[in-house]
Design an enzyme around this catalytic site. Sequence first.
Site, PDB file in Angstrom:
ATOM      1  CG  HIS A 165      -3.546  -9.538 -10.315  1.00  0.00           C
ATOM      2  ND1 HIS A 165      -4.548  -8.930 -11.036  1.00  0.00           N
ATOM      3  CD2 HIS A 165      -2.385  -9.064 -10.839  1.00  0.00           C
ATOM      4  CE1 HIS A 165      -4.020  -8.120 -11.920  1.00  0.00           C
ATOM      5  NE2 HIS A 165      -2.692  -8.189 -11.844  1.00  0.00           N
TER       6      HIS A 165
HETATM    7  P1  TYD Z   1       0.412  -5.047 -11.338  1.00  0.00           P
HETATM    8  O1  TYD Z   1      -0.996  -4.656 -11.648  1.00  0.00           O
HETATM    9  O2  TYD Z   1       0.622  -5.954 -10.166  1.00  0.00           O
HETATM   10  O3  TYD Z   1       1.106  -5.690 -12.599  1.00  0.00           O
HETATM   11  P2  TYD Z   1       0.688  -6.951 -13.464  1.00  0.00           P
HETATM   12  O4  TYD Z   1      -0.570  -7.474 -12.915  1.00  0.00           O
HETATM   13  O5  TYD Z   1       0.540  -6.433 -14.842  1.00  0.00           O
HETATM   14  O6  TYD Z   1       1.796  -7.935 -13.399  1.00  0.00           O
HETATM   15  O7  TYD Z   1       1.270  -3.721 -11.145  1.00  0.00           O
HETATM   16  C1  TYD Z   1       2.669  -3.748 -11.008  1.00  0.00           C
HETATM   17  C2  TYD Z   1       3.093  -2.537 -10.194  1.00  0.00           C
HETATM   18  O8  TYD Z   1       2.747  -1.340 -10.879  1.00  0.00           O
HETATM   19  C3  TYD Z   1       2.423  -2.475  -8.816  1.00  0.00           C
HETATM   20  O9  TYD Z   1       3.425  -2.148  -7.878  1.00  0.00           O
HETATM   21  C4  TYD Z   1       1.466  -1.352  -8.898  1.00  0.00           C
HETATM   22  C5  TYD Z   1       1.948  -0.494 -10.044  1.00  0.00           C
HETATM   23  N1  TYD Z   1       0.826   0.047 -10.839  1.00  0.00           N
HETATM   24  C6  TYD Z   1       0.471   1.361 -10.696  1.00  0.00           C
HETATM   25  O10 TYD Z   1       1.052   2.119  -9.883  1.00  0.00           O
HETATM   26  N2  TYD Z   1      -0.560   1.856 -11.441  1.00  0.00           N
HETATM   27  C7  TYD Z   1      -1.229   1.090 -12.336  1.00  0.00           C
HETATM   28  O11 TYD Z   1      -2.178   1.579 -13.019  1.00  0.00           O
HETATM   29  C8  TYD Z   1      -0.878  -0.297 -12.452  1.00  0.00           C
HETATM   30  C9  TYD Z   1      -1.590  -1.203 -13.399  1.00  0.00           C
HETATM   31  C10 TYD Z   1       0.161  -0.765 -11.698  1.00  0.00           C
END
Ligand code: TYD
Length: 134
Positions: A52
């Site tokens: 993303h």
């Molecule tokens: P995401 O940022 O999509 O993970 P990555 O990009 O590392 O694969 O986050 C995964 C899940 O965690 C999403 O449902 C949102 C949650 N999340 C939080 O609640 N707080 C945070 O600071 C982050 C980074 C994610």
Amino acid sequence: MNLSEIKLISLPKIVDERGNLSFIEQNNHIPFEIKRTYWIYDVPGGEHRGGHAYKTLCEFIVALSGSFDVLVNDGKNEYKFTLNRSYFGLYVPNLIWRELNNFSTNSLCLILASDFYKENDYIRNYSEFLTYEK
Ligand code: TYD
């Protein structure tokens, strides 16, 4: 944003027989104020994270332990950084598509972020990212 805005930053390393020490100060070693810290760990072999871009969020990524790759893409060019030392990190500004993969066993990925978690700041669809960039 383009790939030239991405910076691999060396952090201070205080070498000591008792064990080395490194640190990060906001607006000093990294060009933003830290509002949030999160970390990625226990990544099963072959898995990837990210996939993303953020509309406004800037991040600084450090391999505190082990190693992993950060693939960055500005919509035109792609580049792979391998992070494998705890005394340097990668500054990735907003509007850069990123993916983290190739995690070594027991790697620990620390991420410092310029803002709180806001789902509406994510661009999770690559074609939407390309459109948003224009
Ligand atoms: P995401 O940022 O999509 O993970 P990555 O990009 O590392 O694969 O986050 C995964 C899940 O965690 C999403 O449902 C949102 C949650 N999340 C939080 O609640 N707080 C945070 O600071 C982050 C980074 C994610």
